[in-house]
Motif scaffolding. Structure first.
Motif, PDB file in Angstrom:
ATOM      1  N   ARG A   5       0.840  -1.202   0.000  1.00  0.00           N
ATOM      2  CA  ARG A   5       0.000   0.000   0.000  1.00  0.00           C
ATOM      3  C   ARG A   5       0.874   1.250   0.000  1.00  0.00           C
ATOM      4  NH1 ARG A   5      -5.517  -0.659   1.349  1.00  0.00           N
ATOM      5  NH2 ARG A   5      -5.953  -2.767   2.042  1.00  0.00           N
ATOM      6  N   CYS A   6       0.643   2.085  -0.983  1.00  0.00           N
ATOM      7  CA  CYS A   6       1.291   3.395  -1.004  1.00  0.00           C
ATOM      8  C   CYS A   6       0.534   4.288  -0.025  1.00  0.00           C
ATOM      9  CB  CYS A   6       1.221   4.017  -2.393  1.00  0.00           C
ATOM     10  SG  CYS A   6       2.040   3.062  -3.674  1.00  0.00           S
ATOM     11  N   ASP A   7       1.260   5.061   0.760  1.00  0.00           N
ATOM     12  CA  ASP A   7       0.592   5.925   1.735  1.00  0.00           C
ATOM     13  C   ASP A   7      -0.314   6.948   1.046  1.00  0.00           C
ATOM     14  OD1 ASP A   7       1.633   4.606   3.922  1.00  0.00           O
ATOM     15  OD2 ASP A   7       3.329   5.961   4.140  1.00  0.00           O
TER      16      ASP A   7
ATOM     17  N   ILE B  88       4.295   9.725  -5.596  1.00  0.00           N
ATOM     18  CA  ILE B  88       4.005   8.805  -4.504  1.00  0.00           C
ATOM     19  C   ILE B  88       4.560   9.431  -3.238  1.00  0.00           C
ATOM     20  CG2 ILE B  88       4.363   6.494  -3.557  1.00  0.00           C
ATOM     21  CD1 ILE B  88       5.012   5.574  -6.431  1.00  0.00           C
ATOM     22  N   MET B  89       3.786   9.367  -2.149  1.00  0.00           N
ATOM     23  CA  MET B  89       4.232   9.883  -0.868  1.00  0.00           C
ATOM     24  C   MET B  89       4.314   8.733   0.132  1.00  0.00           C
ATOM     25  SD  MET B  89       2.590  12.390  -2.630  1.00  0.00           S
ATOM     26  CE  MET B  89       0.895  12.584  -2.253  1.00  0.00           C
ATOM     27  N   GLU B  90       5.378   8.726   0.906  1.00  0.00           N
ATOM     28  CA  GLU B  90       5.576   7.742   1.967  1.00  0.00           C
ATOM     29  C   GLU B  90       5.772   8.503   3.274  1.00  0.00           C
ATOM     30  OE1 GLU B  90       5.985   4.273   4.055  1.00  0.00           O
ATOM     31  OE2 GLU B  90       5.304   4.502   1.993  1.00  0.00           O
ATOM     32  N   TYR B  91       5.028   8.103   4.292  1.00  0.00           N
ATOM     33  CA  TYR B  91       5.095   8.771   5.590  1.00  0.00           C
ATOM     34  C   TYR B  91       5.599   7.812   6.644  1.00  0.00           C
ATOM     35  CZ  TYR B  91       1.707  11.438   2.909  1.00  0.00           C
ATOM     36  OH  TYR B  91       1.067  12.124   1.910  1.00  0.00           O
ATOM     37  N   LYS B  92       6.336   8.363   7.567  1.00  0.00           N
ATOM     38  CA  LYS B  92       6.803   7.632   8.739  1.00  0.00           C
ATOM     39  C   LYS B  92       6.462   8.462   9.963  1.00  0.00           C
ATOM     40  CE  LYS B  92       8.626   4.298   6.386  1.00  0.00           C
ATOM     41  NZ  LYS B  92       7.916   3.047   6.343  1.00  0.00           N
ATOM     42  N   ALA B  93       6.379   7.803  11.109  1.00  0.00           N
ATOM     43  CA  ALA B  93       6.162   8.516  12.370  1.00  0.00           C
ATOM     44  C   ALA B  93       7.344   9.452  12.612  1.00  0.00           C
ATOM     45  CB  ALA B  93       6.025   7.516  13.517  1.00  0.00           C
ATOM     46  N   GLU B  94       7.094  10.506  13.376  1.00  0.00           N
ATOM     47  CA  GLU B  94       8.162  11.469  13.683  1.00  0.00           C
ATOM     48  C   GLU B  94       9.396  10.808  14.282  1.00  0.00           C
ATOM     49  OE1 GLU B  94       7.627  15.816  15.054  1.00  0.00           O
ATOM     50  OE2 GLU B  94       5.845  14.727  15.746  1.00  0.00           O
ATOM     51  N   SER B  95       9.195   9.755  15.023  1.00  0.00           N
ATOM     52  CA  SER B  95      10.303   9.082  15.699  1.00  0.00           C
ATOM     53  C   SER B  95      11.144   8.222  14.757  1.00  0.00           C
ATOM     54  CB  SER B  95       9.759   8.195  16.830  1.00  0.00           C
ATOM     55  OG  SER B  95       8.883   7.219  16.291  1.00  0.00           O
ATOM     56  N   VAL B  96      10.707   8.045  13.519  1.00  0.00           N
ATOM     57  CA  VAL B  96      11.413   7.194  12.556  1.00  0.00           C
ATOM     58  C   VAL B  96      12.340   8.051  11.699  1.00  0.00           C
ATOM     59  CG1 VAL B  96      11.136   5.617  10.600  1.00  0.00           C
ATOM     60  CG2 VAL B  96       9.521   5.531  12.512  1.00  0.00           C
ATOM     61  N   THR B  97      13.588   7.661  11.647  1.00  0.00           N
ATOM     62  CA  THR B  97      14.571   8.355  10.817  1.00  0.00           C
ATOM     63  C   THR B  97      14.381   7.965   9.354  1.00  0.00           C
ATOM     64  OG1 THR B  97      16.138   8.303  12.656  1.00  0.00           O
ATOM     65  CG2 THR B  97      17.049   8.741  10.477  1.00  0.00           C
ATOM     66  N   LEU B  98      14.478   8.947   8.482  1.00  0.00           N
ATOM     67  CA  LEU B  98      14.349   8.691   7.044  1.00  0.00           C
ATOM     68  C   LEU B  98      15.689   8.178   6.528  1.00  0.00           C
ATOM     69  CD1 LEU B  98      12.288  11.834   5.984  1.00  0.00           C
ATOM     70  CD2 LEU B  98      11.466   9.585   6.720  1.00  0.00           C
TER      71      LEU B  98
ATOM     72  N   VAL C  15      13.746   5.019   1.298  1.00  0.00           N
ATOM     73  CA  VAL C  15      13.829   5.334  -0.135  1.00  0.00           C
ATOM     74  C   VAL C  15      13.652   4.057  -0.954  1.00  0.00           C
ATOM     75  CG1 VAL C  15      15.294   6.256  -1.978  1.00  0.00           C
ATOM     76  CG2 VAL C  15      15.238   7.386   0.259  1.00  0.00           C
ATOM     77  N   ARG C  16      14.269   2.962  -0.534  1.00  0.00           N
ATOM     78  CA  ARG C  16      14.094   1.691  -1.243  1.00  0.00           C
ATOM     79  C   ARG C  16      12.626   1.255  -1.222  1.00  0.00           C
ATOM     80  NH1 ARG C  16      19.379   0.730   0.387  1.00  0.00           N
ATOM     81  NH2 ARG C  16      18.856  -0.013   2.481  1.00  0.00           N
ATOM     82  N   GLN C  17      11.954   1.487  -0.102  1.00  0.00           N
ATOM     83  CA  GLN C  17      10.542   1.124   0.004  1.00  0.00           C
ATOM     84  C   GLN C  17       9.708   1.866  -1.035  1.00  0.00           C
ATOM     85  OE1 GLN C  17       8.795   2.064   3.832  1.00  0.00           O
ATOM     86  NE2 GLN C  17       6.812   1.222   3.261  1.00  0.00           N
ATOM     87  N   ILE C  18       9.885   3.165  -1.126  1.00  0.00           N
ATOM     88  CA  ILE C  18       9.083   3.947  -2.073  1.00  0.00           C
ATOM     89  C   ILE C  18       9.497   3.649  -3.519  1.00  0.00           C
ATOM     90  CG2 ILE C  18      10.449   6.074  -2.051  1.00  0.00           C
ATOM     91  CD1 ILE C  18       7.748   7.610  -1.915  1.00  0.00           C
ATOM     92  N   MET C  19      10.779   3.330  -3.736  1.00  0.00           N
ATOM     93  CA  MET C  19      11.235   2.937  -5.076  1.00  0.00           C
ATOM     94  C   MET C  19      10.584   1.613  -5.490  1.00  0.00           C
ATOM     95  SD  MET C  19      13.467   4.998  -6.561  1.00  0.00           S
ATOM     96  CE  MET C  19      14.626   6.291  -6.220  1.00  0.00           C
ATOM     97  N   THR C  20      10.376   0.724  -4.524  1.00  0.00           N
ATOM     98  CA  THR C  20       9.691  -0.542  -4.819  1.00  0.00           C
ATOM     99  C   THR C  20       8.274  -0.274  -5.303  1.00  0.00           C
ATOM    100  OG1 THR C  20      11.020  -1.746  -3.211  1.00  0.00           O
ATOM    101  CG2 THR C  20       8.918  -2.743  -3.835  1.00  0.00           C
ATOM    102  N   TYR C  21       7.578   0.630  -4.622  1.00  0.00           N
ATOM    103  CA  TYR C  21       6.226   0.991  -5.065  1.00  0.00           C
ATOM    104  C   TYR C  21       6.265   1.560  -6.483  1.00  0.00           C
ATOM    105  CZ  TYR C  21       5.176   0.855  -0.028  1.00  0.00           C
ATOM    106  OH  TYR C  21       5.036   0.491   1.284  1.00  0.00           O
ATOM    107  N   ASN C  22       7.300   2.331  -6.738  1.00  0.00           N
ATOM    108  CA  ASN C  22       7.366   3.006  -8.025  1.00  0.00           C
ATOM    109  C   ASN C  22       7.706   2.055  -9.181  1.00  0.00           C
ATOM    110  OD1 ASN C  22       6.853   5.501  -9.264  1.00  0.00           O
ATOM    111  ND2 ASN C  22       9.037   5.786  -9.625  1.00  0.00           N
ATOM    112  N   MET C  23       8.165   0.854  -8.868  1.00  0.00           N
ATOM    113  CA  MET C  23       8.398  -0.131  -9.924  1.00  0.00           C
ATOM    114  C   MET C  23       7.091  -0.433 -10.662  1.00  0.00           C
ATOM    115  SD  MET C  23      10.987  -2.705  -7.897  1.00  0.00           S
ATOM    116  CE  MET C  23      10.524  -4.084  -8.903  1.00  0.00           C
TER     117      MET C  23
END
Length: 150
Positions: A71-73, A86-96, A101-109
């Motif tokens: 699921r794409c956010d 495509i937008m990917e969100y993480k909780a504030e406590s999660v470091t980007l 980036v690999r996760q969102i690139m997978t969606y973009n495949m």
């Protein structure tokens, strides 16, 4: 968070004591998790500050990559219905990290969007696929809707 104040956010407490937030794109209340808090603030930022048409955005877009259902956010579509960002969100406590980036690139495949945006509410960045150079370029800011190359 490093986003404008979201004054009209709607939150309610359920009968079992949990909290829900009104998702302005899905038009329904959803569980208020730290990631959802970032999503709702970021979507509000895109609509109010960057003039992205809410009618062209959707949350929780399901895609299939191989035998996996992901699921794409959020996804921004162009007026012809083709994915634009495509937008990917993480909780504030999660470091980007590179893993995000690999996760969102997978969606973009599957979606082939020219823009990828990641945010944890405090830090955010946008990548643009420069077809001529054949590489992804990190943009200096989240672009206005009118600046997107459609």
């Amino acid at each position: 968070m490093n986003l404008p104040e979201y004054k009209d956010i709607k939150i309610r407490k359920t009968q079992n004591g949990k909290y829900e937030v009104l998702d302005i794109l899905r038009h329904r209340f959803v569980s208020l998790t730290p990631e959802e808090w970032v999503r709702q603030h970021f979507v509000n930022f895109l609509v109010t500050e960057r003039q992205y048409p809410a009618a062209l955005m959707a949350n929780e877009i399901e895609i299939c990559v191989g035998d996996k259902r992901l699921r794409c956010d959020s996804v921004l579509f162009d007026r012809g219905g083709k994915p634009l960002m495509i937008m990917e969100y993480k909780a504030e406590s999660v470091t980007l990290t590179a893993d995000v980036v690999r996760q969102i690139m997978t969606y973009n495949m599957m979606l082939h969007a020219p823009y990828l945006t990641v945010s944890n509410g405090t830090n955010h960045f946008c990548l643009f696929h420069d077809k001529e150079a054949g590489r992804w370029v990190r943009l200096p800011d989240i672009p206005l809707y009118s600046e997107l190359i459609v």
